[in-house]
Design a protein around this motif. Structure first.
Motif, PDB file in Angstrom:
ATOM      1  N   ILE A   4       0.854  -1.196   0.000  1.00 34.73           N
ATOM      2  CA  ILE A   4       0.000   0.000   0.000  1.00 34.73           C
ATOM      3  C   ILE A   4       0.891   1.249   0.000  1.00 34.73           C
ATOM      4  O   ILE A   4       1.783   1.381   0.839  1.00 34.73           O
ATOM      5  N   GLU A   5       0.627   2.130  -0.955  1.00 34.72           N
ATOM      6  CA  GLU A   5       1.389   3.383  -1.050  1.00 34.72           C
ATOM      7  C   GLU A   5       0.476   4.563  -0.740  1.00 34.72           C
ATOM      8  O   GLU A   5      -0.605   4.683  -1.317  1.00 34.72           O
ATOM      9  N   ILE A   6       0.956   5.431   0.149  1.00 32.91           N
ATOM     10  CA  ILE A   6       0.126   6.534   0.646  1.00 32.91           C
ATOM     11  C   ILE A   6       0.763   7.879   0.302  1.00 32.91           C
ATOM     12  O   ILE A   6       1.966   8.074   0.473  1.00 32.91           O
ATOM     13  N   ASP A   7      -0.062   8.795  -0.176  1.00 29.33           N
ATOM     14  CA  ASP A   7       0.358  10.179  -0.412  1.00 29.33           C
ATOM     15  C   ASP A   7       0.668  10.814   0.941  1.00 29.33           C
ATOM     16  O   ASP A   7      -0.127  10.715   1.878  1.00 29.33           O
ATOM     17  N   SER A   8       1.813  11.462   1.055  1.00 24.96           N
ATOM     18  CA  SER A   8       2.215  12.038   2.349  1.00 24.96           C
ATOM     19  C   SER A   8       1.388  13.276   2.715  1.00 24.96           C
ATOM     20  O   SER A   8       1.355  13.695   3.865  1.00 24.96           O
ATOM     21  N   ARG A   9       0.701  13.857   1.734  1.00 23.91           N
ATOM     22  CA  ARG A   9      -0.111  15.036   2.029  1.00 23.91           C
ATOM     23  C   ARG A   9      -1.334  14.683   2.870  1.00 23.91           C
ATOM     24  O   ARG A   9      -1.807  13.540   2.835  1.00 23.91           O
ATOM     25  N   ALA A  10      -1.820  15.679   3.575  1.00 24.76           N
ATOM     26  CA  ALA A  10      -3.083  15.523   4.300  1.00 24.76           C
ATOM     27  C   ALA A  10      -4.237  15.738   3.330  1.00 24.76           C
ATOM     28  O   ALA A  10      -4.083  16.392   2.294  1.00 24.76           O
ATOM     29  N   ALA A  11      -5.387  15.178   3.665  1.00 27.87           N
ATOM     30  CA  ALA A  11      -6.615  15.450   2.907  1.00 27.87           C
ATOM     31  C   ALA A  11      -7.724  15.745   3.908  1.00 27.87           C
ATOM     32  O   ALA A  11      -7.801  15.131   4.974  1.00 27.87           O
ATOM     33  N   THR A  12      -8.554  16.721   3.561  1.00 27.20           N
ATOM     34  CA  THR A  12      -9.699  17.052   4.416  1.00 27.20           C
ATOM     35  C   THR A  12     -10.935  17.171   3.540  1.00 27.20           C
ATOM     36  O   THR A  12     -10.837  17.462   2.342  1.00 27.20           O
ATOM     37  N   THR A  13     -12.090  16.933   4.151  1.00 28.64           N
ATOM     38  CA  THR A  13     -13.335  17.153   3.421  1.00 28.64           C
ATOM     39  C   THR A  13     -14.351  17.815   4.335  1.00 28.64           C
ATOM     40  O   THR A  13     -14.365  17.573   5.548  1.00 28.64           O
ATOM     41  N   VAL A  14     -15.160  18.690   3.749  1.00 32.28           N
ATOM     42  CA  VAL A  14     -16.244  19.356   4.474  1.00 32.28           C
ATOM     43  C   VAL A  14     -17.538  19.055   3.732  1.00 32.28           C
ATOM     44  O   VAL A  14     -17.612  19.187   2.510  1.00 32.28           O
ATOM     45  N   MET A  15     -18.549  18.629   4.470  1.00 36.50           N
ATOM     46  CA  MET A  15     -19.822  18.244   3.863  1.00 36.50           C
ATOM     47  C   MET A  15     -20.788  19.428   3.832  1.00 36.50           C
ATOM     48  O   MET A  15     -21.020  20.067   4.858  1.00 36.50           O
TER      49      MET A  15
END
Length: 423
Positions: free
Chosen positions: A327-338
């Motif tokens: 599994i390879e993961i992007d080091s950046r953070a991700a956020t979501t707002v609904m």
């Protein structure tokens, strides 16, 4: 491969968005889908629990793989339906069989599973209408706040956390005797309150091997500062800043491994996602609940951080070769707002036009309760759209999401302005 995704929410749009990037997908269908999926896949207007209609679609379109988004079809046994049908049995289904789906379908089943396999969780007892007096007595042995959970599926709204004993007794009566959550609350689990901070752990398993996906934290309450009614989720952040290596090692050793081993010991065939809702109590992880599919809106921050080809992962799950995947993961953070409809999670209006979609450049818009009608994107549900952004930190990502939201509007649009506030 020709692939079908079942569902119509932001989670399913995120799956479609990710699968659409795979070289292995030649044609993508979503049933019933939404305005977002319609731009990258073919929407088919059938019910996710109409197994015969799904069968016809799979045969007519020579579909090779079915990804089950929501819990209902899994709890009703769609995987078993495929396995038991000579025309469908070779189609890859991503999601557990019916017996294992009880981990989400019944809170009591899940608690008994955890007790059996020594998986840390809150103390509990289950009650039905015939022993409601014992339920009242059990509540009296607990310290507030009191946690009441409808045993069955209640669309994320069947959990009550109450501070007053009298209110807890009254709500127990409403759940058991007045069917507050319908059939879902014909049995109620009462458990001790765990004080800590929540996070979600996502595990992929092929029944033998497992892989852990990035952590996420979602925000369930409608109001800022985590106040008000529970919703299906108002936003999410990944990774979770406090989920360091020490905590995640405890999660893997004490929770993930015993869960996957427990499924094998109990002969519960499982090919798909295990969503483990955790609470960090003074750096000791405990399980609040299991879900047998990806979370929503967590999917909208976890999948964007996954670098792998998702179809290759699903093929490995089907073939039980998940151990061969890294599994390879992007080091950046991700956020979501609904973005949600005014009034949600109670009564709300539908059919509002969403404007500004083409003006958003720095975020990914995952449509949820929205559909395309006469060339316009209209609201059709309570949770309308998830606005996902990347950043070097979660603060940077969340700022981008809010900047993108400023370009969007529909009548009575509401969103929480404090996602990530407690981190």
């Amino acid at each position: 491969m020709r692939i079908l995704i079942l569902g119509s929410g932001g989670r399913e749009h995120a799956f479609a968005w990710k699968i659409n990037q795979s070289n292995h997908c030649t044609r993508l269908f979503v049933a019933p889908g939404n305005s977002g999926t319609s731009t990258i896949a073919e929407n088919i207007n059938i019910s996710i629990t109409d197994f015969e209609a799904i069968k016809s679609l799979v045969i007519d379109q020579n579909i090779d793989m079915v990804i089950v988004g929501p819990e209902d079809p899994l709890v009703l046994g769609i995987h078993d339906f495929f396995l038991n049908d000579p025309q469908l049995k070779n189609v890859a289904v991503i999601g557990p069989e019916k017996a294992a789906a009880q981990l989400e379908g019944s809170k009591e089943f899940a608690k008994a599973f955890m007790m059996r396999h020594n998986i840390p969780t809150a103390a509990y007892q289950a009650f039905h209408k015939n022993n409601i007096e014992e339920g009242y007595a059990f509540l009296e042995t607990l310290k507030p706040p009191y946690v009441l959970k409808a045993d069955g599926l209640a669309a994320g709204k069947g959990v009550l956390i109450l501070n007053e004993l009298s209110e807890a007794k009254s709500e127990l009566k409403k759940m058991l005797l007045d069917a507050k959550f319908g059939e879902a609350s014909s049995k109620v689990v009462i458990e001790e309150f765990l004080d800590g901070i929540e996070l979600s752990c996502f595990v992929l398993t092929d029944g033998e091997n497992y892989k852990i996906l990035p952590t996420a934290k979602d925000y369930k309450r409608i109001g800022e500062g985590d106040t008000g009614l529970n919703t299906g989720g108002m936003g999410a952040v990944s990774p979770v800043p406090f989920a360091d290596n020490i905590l995640m090692q405890k999660v893997e050793e004490r929770i993930v491994k015993p869960t996957v081993e427990g499924l094998k010991k109990d002969n519960l065939p499982y090919k798909g996602f295990i969503f483990i809702g955790l609470i960090n109590v003074r750096n000791e992880p405990k399980v609040i609940e299991y879900n047998v599919r990806m979370g929503d809106p967590e999917t909208e921050v976890v999948l964007p951080r996954l670098k792998n080809d998702l179809v290759e992962i699903f093929q490995a799950i089907h073939q039980q070769t998940l151990d061969e995947i890294s599994i390879e993961i992007d080091s950046r953070a991700a956020t979501t707002v609904m973005l949600v409809s005014g009034g949600y999670p109670e009564a709300y209006e539908k059919g509002k036009e969403i404007k500004g979609i083409d003006d958003v450049e720095d975020s990914i818009l995952f449509h949820a309760g929205a559909n395309l009608v006469d060339g316009k994107v209209l609201t059709t549900g309570g949770r309308v759209m998830a606005i996902t952004s990347y950043g070097d930190t979660y603060e940077e990502a969340i700022k981008k999401s809010y900047q993108s939201i400023s370009k969007l509007c529909f009548d009575k649009m509401y969103f929480r302005k404090d996602i990530g506030f407690d981190l």
